[in-house]
Design an enzyme around this catalytic site. Sequence first.
Site, short mmCIF file in Angstrom:
data_model
loop_
_atom_site.label_atom_id
_atom_site.label_comp_id
_atom_site.label_asym_id
_atom_site.label_seq_id
_atom_site.Cartn_x
_atom_site.Cartn_y
_atom_site.Cartn_z
N LYS A 73 0.86 -1.20 0.00
CA LYS A 73 0.00 0.00 0.00
C LYS A 73 0.89 1.24 0.00
O LYS A 73 0.72 2.14 -0.83
CB LYS A 73 -0.88 0.02 1.23
CG LYS A 73 -1.52 1.37 1.54
CD LYS A 73 -2.43 1.35 2.73
CE LYS A 73 -1.75 1.60 4.03
NZ LYS A 73 -1.47 3.03 4.31
N ASN A 74 1.89 1.28 0.89
CA ASN A 74 2.69 2.50 1.06
C ASN A 74 3.72 2.72 -0.03
O ASN A 74 4.42 3.72 -0.02
CB ASN A 74 3.33 2.50 2.45
CG ASN A 74 2.26 2.68 3.52
OD1 ASN A 74 1.12 3.03 3.22
ND2 ASN A 74 2.62 2.42 4.76
N ARG B 139 -0.72 14.53 12.74
CA ARG B 139 -0.15 14.33 11.39
C ARG B 139 0.15 15.67 10.68
O ARG B 139 -0.44 15.99 9.66
CB ARG B 139 -1.09 13.47 10.54
CG ARG B 139 -1.59 12.21 11.20
CD ARG B 139 -0.53 11.17 11.49
NE ARG B 139 0.07 10.58 10.33
CZ ARG B 139 -0.43 9.53 9.69
NH1 ARG B 139 -1.55 9.01 10.09
NH2 ARG B 139 0.17 9.02 8.63
N ARG C 216 -8.58 -0.57 4.14
CA ARG C 216 -7.65 0.44 3.61
C ARG C 216 -6.30 -0.18 3.31
O ARG C 216 -5.59 0.25 2.41
CB ARG C 216 -7.45 1.58 4.62
CG ARG C 216 -8.69 2.36 4.92
CD ARG C 216 -8.37 3.58 5.74
NE ARG C 216 -7.31 4.37 5.08
CZ ARG C 216 -6.88 5.53 5.56
NH1 ARG C 216 -7.39 6.01 6.67
NH2 ARG C 216 -5.94 6.20 4.93
N CYS D 190 -5.75 12.40 12.20
CA CYS D 190 -6.47 11.13 12.08
C CYS D 190 -6.39 10.47 13.46
O CYS D 190 -5.89 11.05 14.42
CB CYS D 190 -5.83 10.25 11.02
SG CYS D 190 -4.23 9.63 11.52
N ASP E 66 4.24 0.50 12.19
CA ASP E 66 3.04 -0.14 11.61
C ASP E 66 2.87 -1.58 12.07
O ASP E 66 1.86 -2.20 11.76
CB ASP E 66 3.11 -0.11 10.08
CG ASP E 66 3.01 1.30 9.55
OD1 ASP E 66 3.31 1.52 8.36
OD2 ASP E 66 2.66 2.20 10.34
C1 EPZ Z 1 4.09 6.96 6.48
O1 EPZ Z 1 3.25 7.94 7.04
C2 EPZ Z 1 3.21 5.74 6.28
N1 EPZ Z 1 2.14 6.07 5.34
C3 EPZ Z 1 2.63 5.31 7.63
O2 EPZ Z 1 1.85 4.13 7.41
C4 EPZ Z 1 3.78 4.98 8.56
O3 EPZ Z 1 3.27 4.64 9.83
C5 EPZ Z 1 4.73 6.17 8.69
O4 EPZ Z 1 5.15 6.64 7.39
C6 EPZ Z 1 5.96 5.77 9.48
O5 EPZ Z 1 6.79 6.86 9.69
C7 EPZ Z 1 2.43 6.08 4.02
O6 EPZ Z 1 3.55 5.85 3.61
C8 EPZ Z 1 1.28 6.40 3.08
P1 EPZ Z 1 5.90 10.28 8.73
P2 EPZ Z 1 3.76 9.48 7.10
O7 EPZ Z 1 5.86 11.56 7.98
O8 EPZ Z 1 4.71 9.76 6.00
C9 EPZ Z 1 5.91 13.62 12.05
C10 EPZ Z 1 -0.01 2.73 7.68
O9 EPZ Z 1 -0.54 2.21 8.67
N2 EPZ Z 1 5.81 14.60 10.97
O10 EPZ Z 1 7.02 9.33 8.47
O11 EPZ Z 1 2.54 10.34 7.23
C11 EPZ Z 1 4.66 12.76 12.16
O12 EPZ Z 1 3.66 13.41 12.91
C12 EPZ Z 1 0.45 4.17 7.72
O13 EPZ Z 1 0.21 2.13 6.59
C13 EPZ Z 1 5.87 15.95 11.28
O14 EPZ Z 1 5.98 16.34 12.44
O15 EPZ Z 1 4.54 9.48 8.46
C14 EPZ Z 1 5.19 11.52 12.83
O16 EPZ Z 1 5.25 11.78 14.23
C15 EPZ Z 1 0.13 4.82 9.06
N3 EPZ Z 1 5.80 16.86 10.26
C16 EPZ Z 1 6.62 11.40 12.30
O17 EPZ Z 1 6.94 12.68 11.76
C17 EPZ Z 1 5.68 16.48 8.94
O18 EPZ Z 1 5.64 17.36 8.05
C18 EPZ Z 1 6.79 10.38 11.18
O19 EPZ Z 1 5.74 10.59 10.27
C19 EPZ Z 1 5.62 15.10 8.66
C20 EPZ Z 1 5.69 14.19 9.69
#
Ligand code: EPZ
Length: 418
Positions: free
Chosen positions: A22-23, A122, A398, A117, A306
């Site tokens: 998916k990702n 996020r 999803r 969410c 995850d």
């Molecule tokens: C990706 O989400 C995945 N989704 C998530 O999978 C996964 O859990 C996550 O990466 C792991 O880090 C997809 O790839 C579509 P992040 P993403 O940006 O990119 C903070 C699933 O279950 N952050 O890596 O949204 C954020 O709040 C999903 O398949 C900021 O502060 O996650 C988090 O604490 C859930 N500012 C941390 O960084 C930003 O601009 C890592 O988030 C972006 C992120």
Amino acid sequence: MYKLEIIGGPKLNGEVKISGSKNSSLPILFASILASGEVHINNTPHLSDVSTTLRLLMEMGSEFMLESDNSIVINSSSLKSLEAKYDLVKTMRASILALGPTLAKYGKAKVSLPGGCAIGSRPVNLHLKALEELGAKIEVKAGYIYAEAKELIGTKIYFDQRSVTATENILMAATLAKGKTTIYNAAQEPEVSDLINCLNAMGAKITGFGTSTLEIEGVGNLSGVAYSICPDRIEAGTYLLAGAITRGKVTVKNVKPESMRSTIGKLIETGAHISSTSDSITLDMKGERPKAVDIKTGAYPNFPTDMQAQFTALNAVASGSSIITETIFENRFMHIPELIRMGADLNLDGHTVYCKGVKYLNGANLMATDLRASASLVLAGLVAEGKTVIDRVYHLDRGYETIEEKLKILGANIERVQ
Ligand code: EPZ
């Protein structure tokens, strides 16, 4: 609204085919915006997040058709609209990935703020700051991100926090920027590497594959391509855990074991006997109760967030105590109250869960909240005494293709009911 009804008990046994990631599918579908021709994407999973992405791209003017069971041909080379609207973005946070490619290709983009969410607020500040450093003018107004850039200019980007989709957004934007972009502290998840492979196949010049420092030499344009999505390491990990929690023997096929080392290491710690080939992994509990394992999530190659909820379900019925620490998201514990209702001995204190394994859980009526929390409730239901009914199964759809069908193949007593 569909529900899953599970009668716990059977030791799972058998072999299940893992779908495309998916990702990895989502960023690669958005990357089609950069291509000047058709993109043929193979091994795409049948997931609602993929359908949502296709609907969003179609609203922007993409044309696509399903070529075969798991292949999509998409042409996003002449978008009519540069806007990703709230009504779709609010259902899938990854829609933020429309921003980088649209801005890079058309010099303009309007994308709804994704909003929070179940697992956290996020934010997207890292995405916006990095795009500004590439020369974009960014304005956030009335819930929308307005981005403009006559031309993006390559530069050095330092992420002070690892972010998967922020890395992917900047990677895609930088492919058409003028000059070289270097991204420091880039996310290294296998899905980021899959996107890099796909972009390079489209004519991009990205180096640093699999490291946290990526270099992108901007090019004039990217062409269409045929590309096959990498296997879903989280789906695979979830089915291996289904084998572990029911003390059975499960083989997952069409996987890349090298992308699952931290999950496999933890499964071995629970007492599982693991063997693997280049594209399959077999877990055999030999009927033994799993041992409790301490979990601490982190950015790849550390233990994946995850998989945290799924391992919490395993620890709930394992022998011994364990500590589970979630370092990525601020609220990824929605499964805890539901597992406690089944009889789990869990104590949540901030970002840490203290767990004492119990001999058995009781089936209960449960409510799914987010994708991976729902998966952990399914795992608990597989081993609980009696019947477990999980409501709001759309959360599961999803990220898990026909989960009840795959679990039935492994011998689970599970039905999807209206
Ligand atoms: C990706 O989400 C995945 N989704 C998530 O999978 C996964 O859990 C996550 O990466 C792991 O880090 C997809 O790839 C579509 P992040 P993403 O940006 O990119 C903070 C699933 O279950 N952050 O890596 O949204 C954020 O709040 C999903 O398949 C900021 O502060 O996650 C988090 O604490 C859930 N500012 C941390 O960084 C930003 O601009 C890592 O988030 C972006 C992120």
